[in-house]
Motif scaffolding. Structure first.
Motif, PDB file in Angstrom:
ATOM      1  N   THR A 155       0.863  -1.174   0.000  1.00 50.75           N
ATOM      2  CA  THR A 155       0.000   0.000   0.000  1.00 50.75           C
ATOM      3  C   THR A 155       0.910   1.238   0.000  1.00 50.75           C
ATOM      4  N   GLU A 156       0.315   2.428  -0.164  1.00 51.43           N
ATOM      5  CA  GLU A 156       1.109   3.666  -0.132  1.00 51.43           C
ATOM      6  C   GLU A 156       1.836   3.795   1.212  1.00 51.43           C
ATOM      7  N   THR A 157       1.106   3.486   2.309  1.00 52.86           N
ATOM      8  CA  THR A 157       1.722   3.574   3.639  1.00 52.86           C
ATOM      9  C   THR A 157       2.904   2.619   3.744  1.00 52.86           C
ATOM     10  N   LYS A 183       4.711   1.471   1.364  1.00 49.60           N
ATOM     11  CA  LYS A 183       5.814   1.943   0.515  1.00 49.60           C
ATOM     12  C   LYS A 183       6.671   2.960   1.300  1.00 49.60           C
ATOM     13  N   PHE A 194      10.169   8.494  -4.882  1.00 51.43           N
ATOM     14  CA  PHE A 194       9.280   9.020  -3.839  1.00 51.43           C
ATOM     15  C   PHE A 194      10.140   9.548  -2.686  1.00 51.43           C
TER      16      PHE A 194
END
Ligand code: SF4
Length: 345
Positions: free
Chosen positions: A290-292, A294, A326
Motif C-alpha cells: 500500500t502507499e503507507t 511503501k 518518492f
C-alpha cells in the motif's frame, strides 16, 4: 557378441559418485575411495540456501570433476512439510537425506557409476546419522546397499561395492561420534588442506534463519515457482523486516549482497529500492505494498543510509518496466525497526 559386451562392462574401472558438501568428512571419503582405485566424480547438491564455492574448491583440490545439481522447488516443499519432522530448528534431516539420495541416483545413472560415497559418520548428527536413521533413509531412497560410508562403514552392514569385491571391508574405518580428532589426522595423512570450517554448516539448523523460513512459508508473496525459489534464495541475504501480513522488506548489508539483490529482484517479482539522494544499500520490497507500506519500506532503507539523521530522503523504486522516485521525511526509528525485524543474524 552379447557375452563380450557383458564382460567389457564387468571389466571396466569402477566409478563412484561422491557427495561433496565442501566440508572435511566428504573430502576424506572421496579421497580414500580414489586411493582404493575407484574413479570418483564429485556431486554437490546446490541448495537455494547454500553456496557452491567451497565444494568447487574441494573438488579442485582433490582433482576430481564436480557435477552440480540444483535442489529445486520440490526441496522447498519437503522443508515446509517434512514427513519425518524437524531437528532442533527447521532442519528436516531425514527427508533431506532421502531427497539428496534421490538426486544422487539420477547422477549415478547419468554418469554410469556403480555406487555412491558419502562422508557420513555414525553418531555425528543426532537426527540423521544414528544407525536407525541411516538404515531408514537408505530403505526409503532408491540406493539401497549402494551407499558406501568410508569413515564409518566398518561398523555398518555390508554394501554392494564390498559384496562385489570393488572395496575391501578391512579398508573401511570405524569412526563414530561428534569428535573430529581422527578426521584432522586423516586430513594430514591424505594431504587434504582445502575444506570449509565446520562452523559454516546448514542454515536450516540455525534459529534465526529458521525464523525467516517460517515467515516465508506463512506469508507467501510469490505466484510462480521461479518467484518462490528466488525469494527463498534471498532468505540468506541482508536484514529482513515484516511490515505487514502482505509486505516484507529486505535490506542488503554488504556490497556483495547489493549485487545479489540486483540479480534477484526481477526474478523474485520484488520492488527494487535504491537510495536516490543519499548513500546507502539496496533493498527489495516483496508483496503488494500500500502507499503507507511503501513509505515504511523507504523509511527502513533510509535508516541504513550513510546520513540516517537528515531527511528528506528520496528513494527510487523499480518494478518490472516502471520506476518512480518518492520522498520520505524521516528514517525509521530503531524501536520500529526492531518491531519489524525477522530472524536477526
Ligand atoms: S543438516 Fe541441513 S543439509 Fe544436512 S541433512 Fe540436515 S537439513 Fe539436510
Amino acid at each position: 557378441m552379447e557375452q563380450a559386451t557383458h564382460n567389457a562392462t564387468l571389466n571396466r574401472p569402477r566409478r563412484a559418485i561422491a557427495l561433496i558438501s565442501g566440508g572435511l568428512d566428504s573430502a576424506i571419503a572421496a579421497q580414500l575411495v580414489t586411493q582404493w582405485g575407484i574413479e570418483v566424480i564429485g556431486l554437490h547438491l546446490v541448495s537455494p540456501f547454500g553456496c557452491t564455492t567451497d565444494a568447487q574448491k574441494v573438488a579442485d583440490h582433490l582433482n576430481i570433476r564436480l557435477v552440480l545439481k540444483e535442489k529445486g522447488n520440490d526441496y522447498l516443499d519437503i522443508v515446509e512439510k517434512p514427513k519425518y519432522g524437524y531437528g532442533r530448528n527447521m532442519n528436516p534431516c531425514i527427508d533431506c537425506r532421502i531427497y539428496m539420495f534421490e538426486l544422487a541416483e539420477q547422477v549415478l545413472l547419468e554418469e554410469k557409476a556403480d555406487f555412491i560415497v558419502t562422508g557420513e559418520v555414525v553418531g555425528q548428527r543426532p537426527l540423521s546419522q544414528n544407525k536407525a536413521a541411516i538404515s531408514l533413509i537408505e530403505k526409503k531412497s532408491p540406493l539401497i546397499h549402494k551407499i558406501l560410508r568410508p569413515l564409518s562403514g566398518g561398523n555398518l552392514p555390508e554394501t554392494l561395492p564390498e559384496e562385489r569385491g570393488w572395496i575391501k571391508r578391512e579398508h573401511l574405518l570405524k569412526i563414530s561420534g561428534r569428535g573430529r580428532t581422527q578426521q584432522f589426522l586423516l586430513a594430514q595423512q591424505l594431504g587434504i588442506s582445502e575444506y570449509a570450517s565446520p562452523s559454516g554448516g546448514c542454515l536450516l539448523t540455525e534459529g534465526a534463519f529458521s525464523d525467516r523460513l517460517r515467515d516465508f512459508f506463512s506469508h507467501p508473496t510469490f505466484a510462480t515457482e521461479t518467484e518462490k525459489l528466488a525469494q527463498a534464495e534471498m532468505l540468506k541475504l541482508g536484514r529482513h523486516f515484516r511490515i505487514s501480513e502482505n509486505a516484507k522488506v529486505i535490506v542488503a548489508r554488504t556490497e556483495g549482497e547489493c549485487q545479489s539483490v540486483e540479480l534477484l529482484w526481477q526474478k523474485s517479482k520484488g520492488i527494487l529500492l535504491q537510495p536516490e539522494n543519499f548513500k546507502g544499500p539496496l533493498g527489495i520490497a516483496l508483496g503488494n505494498l500500500t502507499e503507507t507500506e511503501k513509505i515504511q519500506a523507504g523509511a527502513i532503507l533510509a535508516r541504513y543510509g550513510k546520513k540516517a539523521e537528515c531527511g528528506p530522503f528520496q528513494i527510487k523504486s523499480h518494478r518490472l518496466g516502471a520506476a518512480e522516485i518518492f520522498t520520505i521525511a524521516e528514517a525509521a526509528s530503531d524501536e520500529i525497526i526492531n518491531s519489524w525485524r525477522v530472524g536477526i543474524t
